[in-house]
Write an enzyme that holds these catalytic residues in place. Structure first.
Site, PDB file in Angstrom:
ATOM      1  N   ASP A 154      32.237  45.856  68.727  1.00  0.00           N
ATOM      2  CA  ASP A 154      33.405  45.227  68.100  1.00  0.00           C
ATOM      3  C   ASP A 154      33.073  44.751  66.685  1.00  0.00           C
ATOM      4  OD1 ASP A 154      34.532  45.586  70.527  1.00  0.00           O
ATOM      5  OD2 ASP A 154      34.820  43.466  71.012  1.00  0.00           O
TER       6      ASP A 154
ATOM      7  N   CYS B 134      29.152  45.607  72.368  1.00  0.00           N
ATOM      8  CA  CYS B 134      30.377  46.358  72.613  1.00  0.00           C
ATOM      9  C   CYS B 134      30.860  47.120  71.375  1.00  0.00           C
ATOM     10  CB  CYS B 134      31.475  45.448  73.154  1.00  0.00           C
ATOM     11  SG  CYS B 134      31.516  43.814  72.436  1.00  0.00           S
TER      12      CYS B 134
ATOM     13  N   CYS C 215      33.412  36.683  72.855  1.00  0.00           N
ATOM     14  CA  CYS C 215      34.456  36.992  71.866  1.00  0.00           C
ATOM     15  C   CYS C 215      34.785  35.761  71.022  1.00  0.00           C
ATOM     16  CB  CYS C 215      35.727  37.469  72.554  1.00  0.00           C
ATOM     17  SG  CYS C 215      35.505  38.976  73.508  1.00  0.00           S
TER      18      CYS C 215
ATOM     19  N   CYS D 163      38.206  44.177  71.823  1.00  0.00           N
ATOM     20  CA  CYS D 163      39.018  43.994  73.018  1.00  0.00           C
ATOM     21  C   CYS D 163      40.108  42.942  72.770  1.00  0.00           C
ATOM     22  CB  CYS D 163      38.138  43.558  74.180  1.00  0.00           C
ATOM     23  SG  CYS D 163      37.419  41.933  73.917  1.00  0.00           S
TER      24      CYS D 163
END
Lengths: 166, 139
Positions: free
Chosen positions: B39, B37, B107, B64
């Site tokens: 991140d 993603c 995450c 996110c």
């Protein structure tokens, strides 16, 4: 049957979709369910599957990054959700740009940030440009493909930054 | 899909956002990323040299809401723990506390990796052997 076989083209890391669009339309027609309405159920199912595969292949080829991902997966060199560590220096650069972007207020700063993203993009593409554009299946080495893999993952971070800007 | 109140609170009012001086020998910095993603997460700990207790922790996450909440919670948990205790924080505890949905478990893994990276950076700076960790399991 893989996407390249379906289109009857050599395995490659970069597909020129402009020159392939005629073939795509011809194949779409060839697999159109209307032509198979009187065939057996088995034939109809097979054709439908081929049509679906064709659309997936076309969508993949239209995105350079998706094409790279597809080939790496076909070669068993990339898995969904795998762990992949990039050099800390690269992550630091990405972090810096993210911070600049968050703190930027004037439109002029945004242009500067876009500029540095483009620079970084060119920087990560340069070492793999030749491999991606001149890939030869069976001749290009796994080592080269792994370099492309690193590029693929680095690019993901830049994509996120560009999405943020928009 | 609905998110828990705790998660939303950590996302809307993240604790300990910021930067510690990474040149200090008692500060450990962990920088990790999630390529799928894009991140990036930086997590830092500041250790009280006399006691070995983590006296401050800061983070900055570009990602996110679940990634932000996971790292915010991680810094909260780190403060007041000894460095050795901090190693034992695992991602599933974060998942439970925030009630993370399955698609967001990665995450919490990122936050755990950031903690470990920060601890190893601290250990390395202080002439200690870096710890080897088993691969976190991503569900």
């Amino acid at each position: 049957m893989n996407y390249f076989e379906l289109f009857d083209i050599p395995v490659q890391l970069k597909v020129d979709t402009a020159s392939l669009s005629k073939k795509f339309f011809a194949l779409s027609k060839q697999f159109h369910p209307d032509y198979f309405a009187n065939e057996t159920e088995q034939v109809q199912t097979d054709t439908l599957e081929k049509a679906a595969l064709l659309n997936k292949a076309w969508k993949t080829f239209q995105s350079p990054d998706a094409t790279i991902k597809y080939l790496l997966q076909e070669k068993g060199l990339l898995e969904e959700e795998e762990k992949y560590d990039l050099p800390p220096s690269f992550l630091m650069e990405v972090m810096d740009i993210n911070e600049l972007l968050m703190d930027s207020e004037e439109p002029g700063q945004l242009d500067e940030i876009k500029f540095s993203i483009t620079n970084l993009e060119n920087e990560i593409y340069a070492p793999v440009k030749d491999i991606i554009e001149n890939y030869k299946d069976g001749i290009s080495s796994e080592k080269e493909l792994l370099q492309v893999k690193e590029y693929y993952y680095k690019k993901k971070y830049l994509d996120r930054l560009l999405r943020e800007i928009k | 899909m609905s998110y828990s109140d705790k998660l939303i609170d950590h996302y809307q009012n993240p604790k300990n956002v910021g930067t510690l001086d990474k040149s200090k020998t008692n500060v450990g910095t962990g920088l990790v990323g999630a390529p799928e993603c894009g991140d990036v997460m930086r997590l830092q700990i500041e250790v009280d040299e006399a006691t070995g207790i983590i006296k401050d922790a800061k983070f900055k996450t570009f990602g996110c809401g679940s990634a932000i909440a996971s790292s915010s919670l991680a810094t909260e948990w780190l403060k007041g723990k000894s460095v050795d205790e901090a190693v034992t924080i695992d991602n599933m505890a974060i998942v439970e506390e925030l009630n993370l949905p399955p698609v967001k478990i990665h995450c919490s893994v990122l936050a755990e990796d950031a903690i470990k990276a920060a601890i190893n950076d601290y250990r390395q700076k202080n002439g200690l052997e870096t710890l080897k960790f088993e691969e976190s399991v991503i569900h």
